[in-house]
Design a protein around this motif. Structure first.
Motif, short mmCIF file in Angstrom:
data_model
loop_
_atom_site.label_atom_id
_atom_site.label_comp_id
_atom_site.label_asym_id
_atom_site.label_seq_id
_atom_site.Cartn_x
_atom_site.Cartn_y
_atom_site.Cartn_z
N UNK A 26 0.82 -1.20 0.00
CA UNK A 26 0.00 0.00 0.00
C UNK A 26 0.86 1.26 0.00
N UNK A 27 0.31 2.32 -0.55
CA UNK A 27 0.96 3.62 -0.43
C UNK A 27 0.52 4.34 0.84
N UNK A 28 -0.71 4.06 1.29
CA UNK A 28 -1.26 4.67 2.49
C UNK A 28 -2.36 3.78 3.03
N UNK A 29 -2.66 3.92 4.32
CA UNK A 29 -3.72 3.11 4.91
C UNK A 29 -4.20 3.75 6.20
N UNK B 67 -7.82 0.50 15.98
CA UNK B 67 -7.38 -0.28 17.14
C UNK B 67 -7.15 -1.74 16.77
N UNK B 68 -7.65 -2.16 15.60
CA UNK B 68 -7.45 -3.53 15.14
C UNK B 68 -6.36 -3.60 14.06
N UNK B 69 -5.49 -2.61 14.03
CA UNK B 69 -4.38 -2.65 13.10
C UNK B 69 -4.69 -1.96 11.78
N UNK B 70 -3.95 -2.30 10.74
CA UNK B 70 -4.19 -1.72 9.42
C UNK B 70 -5.57 -2.14 8.95
N UNK C 53 1.45 12.06 11.43
CA UNK C 53 0.92 13.08 12.33
C UNK C 53 0.06 12.56 13.46
N UNK C 54 -0.48 11.35 13.33
CA UNK C 54 -1.50 10.92 14.30
C UNK C 54 -1.22 9.58 14.98
N UNK C 55 -0.74 8.59 14.25
CA UNK C 55 -0.70 7.22 14.74
C UNK C 55 0.33 7.04 15.85
N UNK D 109 -3.29 5.02 19.29
CA UNK D 109 -4.13 5.99 18.60
C UNK D 109 -4.06 5.74 17.10
N UNK D 110 -5.21 5.68 16.47
CA UNK D 110 -5.27 5.40 15.04
C UNK D 110 -5.11 6.66 14.21
N UNK D 111 -5.25 6.47 12.90
CA UNK D 111 -5.12 7.55 11.96
C UNK D 111 -4.62 7.03 10.63
N UNK D 112 -4.16 7.93 9.80
CA UNK D 112 -3.64 7.55 8.48
C UNK D 112 -2.12 7.53 8.52
N UNK D 113 -1.53 6.49 7.92
CA UNK D 113 -0.08 6.46 7.72
C UNK D 113 0.20 6.30 6.24
N UNK D 114 1.32 6.86 5.82
CA UNK D 114 1.70 6.85 4.41
C UNK D 114 3.16 6.45 4.28
#
Length: 275
Positions: free
Chosen positions: A28-31, A35-38, A213-215, A262-267
């Motif tokens: 993936x380029x981003x995901x 709380x349950x992972x990617x 920024x978030x994860x 803490x979740x969020x978007x990673x790239x």
């Protein structure tokens, strides 16, 4: 952004998701991370109709061909939405989708064993692991049962991280082996800014990593490896030396497990920092 002091470690160089347990997955380029992972990772598994255990390449004597299947989502997975339909490429080159009415029959025929394609549900599911006859392992030349975390198809934890520093160190120790990330089925591969060749993740256990920024991820423990790392995958040949090297030099560990704080978007390219 947290106000905690942060140490720059490196950056994300690849992201991987495996929609169906023990099948090949997708880069993936981003995901999104929850709380349950990617999002969508190990959303499905094949369950043995005879004993109710999840099919896993950890027992290649029972499931010798799982790595010949590849699973991908036909559209992006989105938070708060139904998990998308999965496309599965079979060893003979044909493809099926998870919404086909005859999916179980097709997969059962391809595996020569009756299976049911299933989404993760409430309750715990068991699986089996074969331990090769190799020094350093907890068991030798035997099959053991283990229980997956309740309501999931993960073996241990929701996220698995690996650094290129570890892969580079393993290559130094066993130059004949092909140490590539895909052998170890990580979710997140990070490259350290230091350029070192070491088992760098060992020092992360008990710490929190900030990615993007978030994860935020809590590193919960080392990732003990198994026979899966020795199996053929595409152009990667079967090689017991892969696991033997990890056993001899790092207590059979390659990479680390993490829980999502803490979740969020990673790239790909996101900075990785330790708090």
């Amino acid at each position: 952004m947290s106000n905690a002091v942060q140490i720059e470690l490196g950056s994300v160089v690849s992201l991987w998701r495996y929609p169906v347990k023990s099948m090949m997955g997708e880069e993936l380029n981003a995901t999104e991370v929850t709380e349950r992972g990617l999002l969508g990772d190990r959303a499905y598994a094949l369950v043995d109709s005879s004993d109710g255990k999840a099919a896993t390449a950890k027992n290649p004597r029972k499931w010798p061909r799982l790595f010949d299947f590849r699973a991908t989502f036909i559209e992006p997975a989105r938070a708060a939405a139904k998990v998308p339909t999965v496309r599965i490429a079979l060893p003979d080159g044909t493809t099926v989708t998870s919404d086909q009415g005859d999916l179980n029959q097709i997969l059962s025929k391809a595996l020569n064993r009756e299976v049911t394609f299933r989404a993760a549900q409430r309750g715990a599911v068991n699986a089996e692991e074969y331990w090769p006859d190799m020094a350093g392992l907890d068991h030798r030349d035997t099959v053991t049962d283990f229980t997956l975390p309740e309501g999931t198809f993960f073996d241990v934890a929701m996220v698995h991280l690996l650094t290129t520093a570890t892969l580079d160190r393993l290559r130094e120790l066993y130059p004949e082996g092909r140490f590539e990330a895909r052998r170890f089925r990580p979710n997140i591969v990070a490259q350290l800014g230091s350029g070192e060749k070491s088992f760098a993740e060992n020092a992360w256990v008990g710490h929190t990593l900030a990615i993007g920024p978030a994860v935020r991820l809590n590193i919960t423990g080392p990732c003990g490896r198994c026979v899966m790392t020795t199996l053929a995958q595409g152009d990667l040949a079967r090689d017991p030396g892969i696991l033997r090297t990890a056993a001899q030099h790092n207590q059979v560990n390659v990479g680390v497990y993490a829980a999502v704080v803490r979740g969020g978007t990673i790239r790909r390219g996101d900075p990785v920092r330790m708090e």
